[in-house]
Design a protein around this motif. Sequence first.
Motif, short mmCIF file in Angstrom:
data_model
loop_
_atom_site.label_atom_id
_atom_site.label_comp_id
_atom_site.label_asym_id
_atom_site.label_seq_id
_atom_site.Cartn_x
_atom_site.Cartn_y
_atom_site.Cartn_z
N LYS A 355 4.24 3.50 9.86
CA LYS A 355 3.68 2.63 8.82
C LYS A 355 2.61 3.37 8.02
N ALA A 356 1.76 4.11 8.73
CA ALA A 356 0.69 4.86 8.06
C ALA A 356 1.27 5.97 7.18
N ARG A 357 2.34 6.62 7.65
CA ARG A 357 2.94 7.69 6.85
C ARG A 357 3.61 7.12 5.60
N GLU A 358 4.21 5.96 5.70
CA GLU A 358 4.77 5.33 4.50
C GLU A 358 3.65 5.04 3.49
N ARG A 359 2.51 4.55 3.97
CA ARG A 359 1.38 4.29 3.06
C ARG A 359 0.88 5.59 2.45
#
Length: 751
Positions: A355-359
């Motif tokens: 999720k953090a990498r998508e952001r």
Amino acid sequence: MTKIEIIQSAIKSTQEEIEQLRAKRTSKANTRKIEEGEIKLANLSAFFNLVEKGGSLDSLYVAKSIGEEVHKIYQVFDNGEVELETFQDEVFKANLSDLMYDEKATSESPAIDSVVILRSGEECKLVRLIYPGQIEVEGKSGLIPSSDWTLSNVAVPEEFAVLPQQEENQTQLPEGVPKVVFLDTPIEKIVGSYRFIIGKTEQDDFIGQLFEVLSKQESQLVIQTEPSKRFHWVRSVLVLKYHQDKKPLQAGDKLNFDPWLLAFPSENQEAYHPTDDEEDVSDIQEDLMSGKPILQAVGVSTNGETFSGYRRTLAAINAGLETIPIDVRQFETRVEFIEALFDANKTREKTPEIKARERDIRFKYCSEEAKQAQLARLRDPSGTKNPLALGSAWERTVANEPDISPSTAAAQSRILQFIDHSPDREMATKIREVFNSGDKKTKTCEDLIKYSQHAPADARTAADMILNGDASSVPKAIAKNNKLSPFAKRETPEGVHIPPSGTIPPNRAESTQSSSPVLPPNLMRLVANTLGRIDIDILSANASSNATHHFTGASDKLNALKADWQIPGKRGACKVFGCLYVDNLLEWIQALSAQWVKGNIAEAVIFVANPALSVRNALKGIAAVSGEILFPVELTVANQFYAKAEMTVYYLGGSWQKFANIFEPFADVRIRRWAFEPNITPLAFDDSELHWQESTNGSSAQYKGMRLSIIETMDGSWYAEVNGQKISENLESKAQAKTIAATAADQLSAA
């Protein structure tokens, strides 16, 4: 004369000049001339070695020094002079001994408007070459290093054009085609007139080449990739170039297509496969090899990149399938493609890290769009507001995620940077495990990173306790294990008022300062693009700056003119922004100077309205660059119009070229001569007494808010400067020059 003879003659002449200088009495001027002669000798030796090995001076790419523009040798004369051809088709003369040979540029042989391929596979138009081997390209700011680009449709770079180790490799390539050392027989695929070759090197890296076969005896290298541990990254770079040239796919196509000719986007790797290991698709591969068909078509863009069906495509390639069903879509922007990629993966089980990498990926494109929108807004301040230009990039990134704040998303991005790039790989692995152990571990991971900086072994123990369920945070792990060292917290410097992070600072009506006006958002975006983050906003009370902390006049305890400008818990110097519009402006500038020379400031961008001469002189002594904004700036207080003012912006720090690139379209940018010194270091600060610092060819000092320089010329005379402006020259001695500079500073200060 032959080229060798021309170079030998120049070498002999330079050696004689050096010997004559050494025979004279020792002086700083002579020493400097000898050093310059030795540099010329080294340059000529490099040219001699090149020509002796069969190279040619004609069409060689050269520059006068590091950081200067590269030109091509057009003609060589017997007297050692050469004609250089610029990218603008202008010709001028220079001495061969004054030039440096640019190996990267010569091996690529680009021309103006050439297309270069970046490490990411992206193609851009070349604008300028900067020694050594750096380039500027259209649509991107800053310089791209020599290792990160190659020229499209040219011969392979020299470092890769070597003979193969094995005889069987040599027979695979047509005669005259550049070759790469491969440990094993490379993978080869022929599609029409295009030939793909991917092999492994001695360093266990994959390298790929794409050739266009012109005849049985002749092939032209179209592109060669950078080395990579990932086979499919190399394959994808080649495939993207193939699609760009051949354009085999059109929007709306629904057909069966070779999976080997489908590229995996780099964002797919960044978000879902950050390590070098390929995803395990053995289950799908077994089904395909047993004859089961792919029922759902793979989503593909018109440039050949998959936005859905990555696992199916990978399994099909591994299984050796000749075709798979695809559905082709066209995307107007990269952001649209990224959103389609993420939407296709919305059913994927996502860890907090994914999720953090998508952001993180969204943030990258939000930042770029914000920059373009900001530029458009600055060119037309009265135009319709573009929603993309409002709010920070992180605010736009998490606009559709109500469960996470912009500050938390930014913190998670910093955690990912540690996981990906920390040299302590064991600690990085543990923090990754902690981060993925729950959705509320951001603060815990931040604490572990801070803890590891002064107690790495204890930080690993604390991480193990958290992973084993023995503690839920770093402080609780320390409380349970008395063998662990305390978690150090940096105290707030005494006398400095620092409101909590995220709080809105008081406006002018609540401030003890006479006025604290706010800059318009368009200029604040230039500041954000320059500094990246803002640790301290001094005095301006500018809520739009998104600074971590604000120094304002709201607190009776405030003594920011004397106290250290530091941030609790932060290591290293701070990034500072200020919009100074106050009566005691000179006092604030002197305080800024003191913080700069103490090393408390890493970078600063300071706006000043209608600065007096004394203020200008004080800032010129420490600011590498300044710029007068080309239009009157509308200032507001408490969201109400306050005044229109002529503003000058000053930059402190080492990245002054970045500042100049960002502000140049909107300000008359002036660069100080001393900014070009190899190391810009603060001078010892003493506002009342004069202390000179000696260097090889002169002296410098910071005195009464001004920068004084005494410089020896080539003929042994001296001249004096104040804030980079020459005030006297042809002086007989250093002492005389120092006296004149100090007297001028006293007079300017009194004025």
